[in-house]
Scaffold this motif. Structure first.
Motif, PDB file in Angstrom:
ATOM      1  N   GLU A 177       3.481  -1.612  16.249  1.00  0.00           N
ATOM      2  CA  GLU A 177       2.156  -1.424  16.841  1.00  0.00           C
ATOM      3  C   GLU A 177       1.345  -0.425  16.025  1.00  0.00           C
ATOM      4  N   ALA A 178       2.026   0.559  15.461  1.00  0.00           N
ATOM      5  CA  ALA A 178       1.338   1.572  14.653  1.00  0.00           C
ATOM      6  C   ALA A 178       0.755   0.986  13.376  1.00  0.00           C
ATOM      7  N   THR A 179       1.275  -0.162  12.923  1.00  0.00           N
ATOM      8  CA  THR A 179       0.735  -0.776  11.702  1.00  0.00           C
ATOM      9  C   THR A 179      -0.704  -1.221  11.893  1.00  0.00           C
ATOM     10  N   GLY A 180      -1.103  -1.473  13.133  1.00  0.00           N
ATOM     11  CA  GLY A 180      -2.454  -1.952  13.394  1.00  0.00           C
ATOM     12  C   GLY A 180      -3.460  -0.846  13.632  1.00  0.00           C
ATOM     13  N   LYS A 181      -3.015   0.406  13.623  1.00  0.00           N
ATOM     14  CA  LYS A 181      -3.922   1.517  13.863  1.00  0.00           C
ATOM     15  C   LYS A 181      -4.749   1.821  12.614  1.00  0.00           C
ATOM     16  N   MET A 182      -5.971   2.295  12.830  1.00  0.00           N
ATOM     17  CA  MET A 182      -6.855   2.589  11.713  1.00  0.00           C
ATOM     18  C   MET A 182      -6.328   3.738  10.855  1.00  0.00           C
ATOM     19  N   ASP A 183      -5.661   4.703  11.461  1.00  0.00           N
ATOM     20  CA  ASP A 183      -5.167   5.859  10.732  1.00  0.00           C
ATOM     21  C   ASP A 183      -3.839   5.530  10.071  1.00  0.00           C
ATOM     22  N   LEU A 189       2.693   5.889   8.901  1.00  0.00           N
ATOM     23  CA  LEU A 189       3.646   6.523   7.988  1.00  0.00           C
ATOM     24  C   LEU A 189       4.516   7.535   8.724  1.00  0.00           C
ATOM     25  N   LYS A 190       3.909   8.286   9.653  1.00  0.00           N
ATOM     26  CA  LYS A 190       4.680   9.264  10.426  1.00  0.00           C
ATOM     27  C   LYS A 190       5.638   8.558  11.388  1.00  0.00           C
ATOM     28  N   ALA A 191       5.135   7.506  12.047  1.00  0.00           N
ATOM     29  CA  ALA A 191       5.977   6.765  12.997  1.00  0.00           C
ATOM     30  C   ALA A 191       7.180   6.163  12.284  1.00  0.00           C
ATOM     31  N   LEU A 192       6.948   5.616  11.091  1.00  0.00           N
ATOM     32  CA  LEU A 192       8.029   5.005  10.327  1.00  0.00           C
ATOM     33  C   LEU A 192       9.023   6.062   9.844  1.00  0.00           C
ATOM     34  N   ALA A 193       8.513   7.181   9.335  1.00  0.00           N
ATOM     35  CA  ALA A 193       9.388   8.250   8.845  1.00  0.00           C
ATOM     36  C   ALA A 193      10.238   8.814   9.977  1.00  0.00           C
ATOM     37  N   ASP A 194       9.627   8.996  11.140  1.00  0.00           N
ATOM     38  CA  ASP A 194      10.364   9.521  12.298  1.00  0.00           C
ATOM     39  C   ASP A 194      11.448   8.550  12.735  1.00  0.00           C
ATOM     40  N   PHE A 195      11.125   7.268  12.742  1.00  0.00           N
ATOM     41  CA  PHE A 195      12.100   6.250  13.151  1.00  0.00           C
ATOM     42  C   PHE A 195      13.282   6.211  12.191  1.00  0.00           C
ATOM     43  N   ASP A 216       7.934  -2.914   4.681  1.00  0.00           N
ATOM     44  CA  ASP A 216       7.636  -2.582   3.288  1.00  0.00           C
ATOM     45  C   ASP A 216       6.156  -2.751   2.939  1.00  0.00           C
ATOM     46  N   ALA A 217       5.598  -3.918   3.248  1.00  0.00           N
ATOM     47  CA  ALA A 217       4.187  -4.156   2.920  1.00  0.00           C
ATOM     48  C   ALA A 217       3.263  -3.230   3.713  1.00  0.00           C
ATOM     49  N   PRO A 218       3.460  -3.089   5.042  1.00  0.00           N
ATOM     50  CA  PRO A 218       2.598  -2.141   5.781  1.00  0.00           C
ATOM     51  C   PRO A 218       2.690  -0.711   5.254  1.00  0.00           C
ATOM     52  N   LYS A 219       3.892  -0.309   4.827  1.00  0.00           N
ATOM     53  CA  LYS A 219       4.042   1.055   4.295  1.00  0.00           C
ATOM     54  C   LYS A 219       3.250   1.208   3.001  1.00  0.00           C
ATOM     55  N   LEU A 220       3.344   0.213   2.127  1.00  0.00           N
ATOM     56  CA  LEU A 220       2.625   0.281   0.857  1.00  0.00           C
ATOM     57  C   LEU A 220       1.113   0.287   1.093  1.00  0.00           C
ATOM     58  N   VAL A 221       0.652  -0.540   2.024  1.00  0.00           N
ATOM     59  CA  VAL A 221      -0.772  -0.568   2.355  1.00  0.00           C
ATOM     60  C   VAL A 221      -1.217   0.781   2.920  1.00  0.00           C
ATOM     61  N   SER A 222      -0.391   1.361   3.788  1.00  0.00           N
ATOM     62  CA  SER A 222      -0.746   2.647   4.402  1.00  0.00           C
ATOM     63  C   SER A 222      -0.797   3.762   3.359  1.00  0.00           C
ATOM     64  N   LEU A 223       0.112   3.727   2.397  1.00  0.00           N
ATOM     65  CA  LEU A 223       0.080   4.714   1.318  1.00  0.00           C
ATOM     66  C   LEU A 223      -1.215   4.585   0.518  1.00  0.00           C
ATOM     67  N   LYS A 272      -2.454   8.030  -1.240  1.00  0.00           N
ATOM     68  CA  LYS A 272      -1.227   8.572  -1.822  1.00  0.00           C
ATOM     69  C   LYS A 272      -0.800   7.656  -2.968  1.00  0.00           C
ATOM     70  N   THR A 273      -1.621   7.674  -4.004  1.00  0.00           N
ATOM     71  CA  THR A 273      -1.487   6.717  -5.099  1.00  0.00           C
ATOM     72  C   THR A 273      -0.163   6.833  -5.837  1.00  0.00           C
ATOM     73  N   ASP A 274       0.245   8.039  -6.154  1.00  0.00           N
ATOM     74  CA  ASP A 274       1.492   8.227  -6.904  1.00  0.00           C
ATOM     75  C   ASP A 274       2.691   7.709  -6.108  1.00  0.00           C
ATOM     76  N   GLU A 275       2.702   8.010  -4.811  1.00  0.00           N
ATOM     77  CA  GLU A 275       3.805   7.551  -3.966  1.00  0.00           C
ATOM     78  C   GLU A 275       3.792   6.033  -3.848  1.00  0.00           C
ATOM     79  N   ALA A 276       2.591   5.472  -3.756  1.00  0.00           N
ATOM     80  CA  ALA A 276       2.458   4.016  -3.668  1.00  0.00           C
ATOM     81  C   ALA A 276       2.957   3.351  -4.951  1.00  0.00           C
ATOM     82  N   LYS A 277       2.587   3.922  -6.083  1.00  0.00           N
ATOM     83  CA  LYS A 277       3.016   3.370  -7.377  1.00  0.00           C
ATOM     84  C   LYS A 277       4.534   3.443  -7.510  1.00  0.00           C
ATOM     85  N   LYS A 278       5.115   4.569  -7.125  1.00  0.00           N
ATOM     86  CA  LYS A 278       6.569   4.741  -7.219  1.00  0.00           C
ATOM     87  C   LYS A 278       7.293   3.711  -6.349  1.00  0.00           C
TER      88      LYS A 278
END
Length: 351
Positions: free
Chosen positions: A188-194, A199-205, A219-226, A231-237
């Motif tokens: 559900e958090a993937t659909g939030k504007m922020d 990213l926090k919800a996923l990291a906590d889980f 994977d794809a939602p995380k990359l999009v959120s980055l 967070k370009t460097d993290e996204a590239k990595k």
């Protein structure tokens, strides 16, 4: 976001729904038969002292195929302690020829057992009887030949350690229901504007449930959120790691999870990221083949994002030509913009 929704439609997302249950956790596992065992030894019976995972899937089910590398990793980890079986039955879009071709191409890398049935008796004895109407769906058979778990394969990382150790209990089954709600909350958090919220919800889980870390659907939602969070460097990595993994495992779905986000509006101002996205899409076509409509569509989108509209139009036409059924019409609509863009450019030139 619209392109990500289109991705979900094209990939063939199937959501499980409930029906009357005649087969439940704790029951003896039904017999498992097949018309043809396409990879691995025939499983004539569930041997005492060994656990099994029987997963129902189809060639047209994108989410099923996305989960396969994860199950391959689990099969490699548990080796002789657990036998993984991908079981599928005939339908109009899932013929023996299509299944055999898929297993021939992807099976060796996945490394677990695949079986095909010409009729639906096994599907009915397992899926229908358990009230399951969506795939992927897996059944874990414990070391005593009884059903220990029925549900999505994304939760196998939490189930198998205890099943193999003989410590899986009814309390664990109930406890997993709470975990499923946590996963739903992350989705559900993937659909939030922020993007930071996701990213926090996923990291906590993942910190709370390390055995369920790296669910492929995130994977794809995380990359999009980055990318959204700059967070370009993290996204590239992350993208580079996923690209290497997709090439090594010859997994088009992993590569699509790279090319989609990196050629979305959130990355188009970064030529380096877009170039990575194009490479991922090109590698996916190499693996899936130049007759795979979905892989071709993602490549067309990548070319379009990179500014190569001629290649986008050419590849988009190939995607439409390779498609059939409802997907063909969807792709026709999605690829119209390649030609429309060309017309707009001609109008501007006349002015």
């Amino acid at each position: 976001m619209r392109s990500l929704l289109a991705l979900a439609v094209i990939a063939g997302l199937v959501a499980p729904t409930a029906a009357e249950e005649k087969l439940k956790v704790g029951d003896k596992a039904p017999a498992l038969k097949a018309t043809k065992w396409l990879q691995g030894a025939e499983v004539k019976e569930f041997a005492t002292g060994k656990a099994y995972v029987v997963e129902f899937w189809a060639t047209w089910c994108g989410p099923c195929i996305v989960m396969m590398p994860h199950m391959a990793e689990l099969q490699a980890h548990y080796k002789d302690k657990v036998t993984f079986i991908g079981h599928t039955s005939k339908d109009d879009n899932n013929t023996q020829e299509k299944v055999a071709e898929f297993v021939k191409k992807r099976g060796p890398k996945l490394g677990y057992t695949f079986a095909y049935a010409d009729e639906r008796a096994v599907y009915d004895a397992w899926m229908t009887a358990a009230g399951q109407q969506g795939i992927p769906c897996c059944f874990v058979v414990d070391t005593a030949g009884k059903i220990a778990y029925i549900g999505h394969p994304m939760f196998l990382g939490a189930v198998l350690p205890k099943v193999v150790a003989g410590k899986w209990t009814a309390a664990d089954v109930d406890g997993l229901k709470a975990v499923e709600k946590e996963v739903d909350a992350v989705f559900e958090a993937t659909g939030k504007m922020d993007p930071e919220a996701f990213l926090k919800a996923l990291a906590d889980f993942e910190a709370k449930h390390p055995d369920l870390g790296h669910i492929p659907y995130f994977d794809a939602p995380k990359l999009v959120s980055l990318l959204k969070a700059k967070k370009t460097d993290e996204a590239k990595k992350m993208a580079e790691a996923q690209l290497a993994k997709g090439i090594k495992t010859e997994d088009p779905s992993v590569l699509r999870n790279v090319s989609g986000p990196l050629t979305s509006p959130f990355a188009r101002d970064n030529k380096e990221l877009v170039a990575l996205g194009v490479k991922a899409a090109e590698e996916a076509v190499k693996i899936a083949g130049d007759k795979d409509a979905v892989a071709l569509y993602f490549l067309a989108e990548a070319y379009f994002a990179s500014g190569d509209k001629a290649k986008a139009k050419e590849t988009g036409a190939k995607a439409v030509e390779a498609a059939d059924g409802g997907i063909k019409k969807q792709l026709e609509n999605l690829t119209k913009k390649y030609s429309e863009e060309k017309k707009d450019e001609k109008k501007d030139e006349k002015k």
